[in-house]
Design a protein around this motif. Structure first.
Motif, PDB file in Angstrom:
ATOM      1  N   ASP A 114       7.119 -39.466  44.030  1.00 35.97           N
ATOM      2  CA  ASP A 114       5.891 -38.872  43.039  1.00 35.97           C
ATOM      3  C   ASP A 114       4.825 -39.658  43.274  1.00 35.97           C
ATOM      4  O   ASP A 114       3.835 -39.330  42.760  1.00 35.97           O
ATOM      5  CB  ASP A 114       6.667 -39.224  41.572  1.00 35.97           C
ATOM      6  N   CYS A 156       3.167 -38.675  45.698  1.00 39.38           N
ATOM      7  CA  CYS A 156       2.518 -37.818  46.404  1.00 39.38           C
ATOM      8  C   CYS A 156       1.126 -37.356  45.813  1.00 39.38           C
ATOM      9  O   CYS A 156       1.132 -37.405  44.589  1.00 39.38           O
ATOM     10  CB  CYS A 156       3.149 -36.540  46.464  1.00 39.38           C
ATOM     11  N   ASN A 210      -0.720 -34.835  46.968  1.00 36.89           N
ATOM     12  CA  ASN A 210      -0.876 -33.489  47.126  1.00 36.89           C
ATOM     13  C   ASN A 210      -2.239 -33.032  48.003  1.00 36.89           C
ATOM     14  O   ASN A 210      -2.937 -32.265  47.837  1.00 36.89           O
ATOM     15  CB  ASN A 210      -1.100 -32.427  45.540  1.00 36.89           C
ATOM     16  N   PRO A 252       6.732 -28.463  41.023  1.00 35.07           N
ATOM     17  CA  PRO A 252       5.860 -28.161  39.928  1.00 35.07           C
ATOM     18  C   PRO A 252       4.688 -29.115  39.792  1.00 35.07           C
ATOM     19  O   PRO A 252       3.735 -28.790  39.275  1.00 35.07           O
ATOM     20  CB  PRO A 252       7.119 -28.526  38.858  1.00 35.07           C
ATOM     21  N   GLU A 253       4.938 -30.393  40.330  1.00 35.00           N
ATOM     22  CA  GLU A 253       3.802 -31.419  40.314  1.00 35.00           C
ATOM     23  C   GLU A 253       3.419 -32.001  41.585  1.00 35.00           C
ATOM     24  O   GLU A 253       2.318 -32.299  41.693  1.00 35.00           O
ATOM     25  CB  GLU A 253       4.507 -32.718  39.426  1.00 35.00           C
ATOM     26  N   PHE A 254       4.155 -31.832  42.476  1.00 41.46           N
ATOM     27  CA  PHE A 254       3.779 -32.426  43.919  1.00 41.46           C
ATOM     28  C   PHE A 254       4.619 -31.903  44.831  1.00 41.46           C
ATOM     29  O   PHE A 254       5.500 -30.837  44.613  1.00 41.46           O
ATOM     30  CB  PHE A 254       3.934 -33.818  44.174  1.00 41.46           C
ATOM     31  N   TYR A 255       4.511 -31.683  46.186  1.00 40.24           N
ATOM     32  CA  TYR A 255       5.349 -31.248  47.190  1.00 40.24           C
ATOM     33  C   TYR A 255       6.945 -31.605  47.181  1.00 40.24           C
ATOM     34  O   TYR A 255       7.029 -32.929  46.860  1.00 40.24           O
ATOM     35  CB  TYR A 255       4.647 -31.543  48.644  1.00 40.24           C
TER      36      TYR A 255
END
Length: 84
Positions: free
Chosen positions: A7, A9, A11, A28-31
């Motif tokens: 988490d 990340c 992006n 949904p939030e990052f790769y």
């Protein structure tokens, strides 16, 4: 063992295009990395390209998906449709 993106990340879009197995996609939030497609670049490169290029070093090995070099090579052969 497959890799995972933590988490941390940001992006930055560096990892996804360098993955030779198309194992990285936007979550949904990052790769995220699909462990069924991640070979740690075995068969393509000497080291995982995503981890090598990640500017925040957020791509460690995933202890939930342990594989040895032979298993990674077999996965690479399967993904590239080469005889095992």
């Amino acid at each position: 063992m497959a890799l995972k993106i933590t988490d941390e990340c940001i992006n930055c879009d560096v990892c996804e295009p360098v993955c030779p197995n198309q194992a990285i996609s936007m979550g949904p939030e990052f790769y995220v990395i699909d462990p069924a497609r991640c070979t740690e670049c075995v068969g393509h490169f000497d080291e995982p390209q995503c981890a090598m290029l990640c500017p925040v070093a957020c791509i460690p090995k995933d202890p939930a998906h342990v594989e040895d070099a032979q298993g990674l090579m077999q996965k690479y052969l399967r993904l590239t449709s080469q005889p095992v």
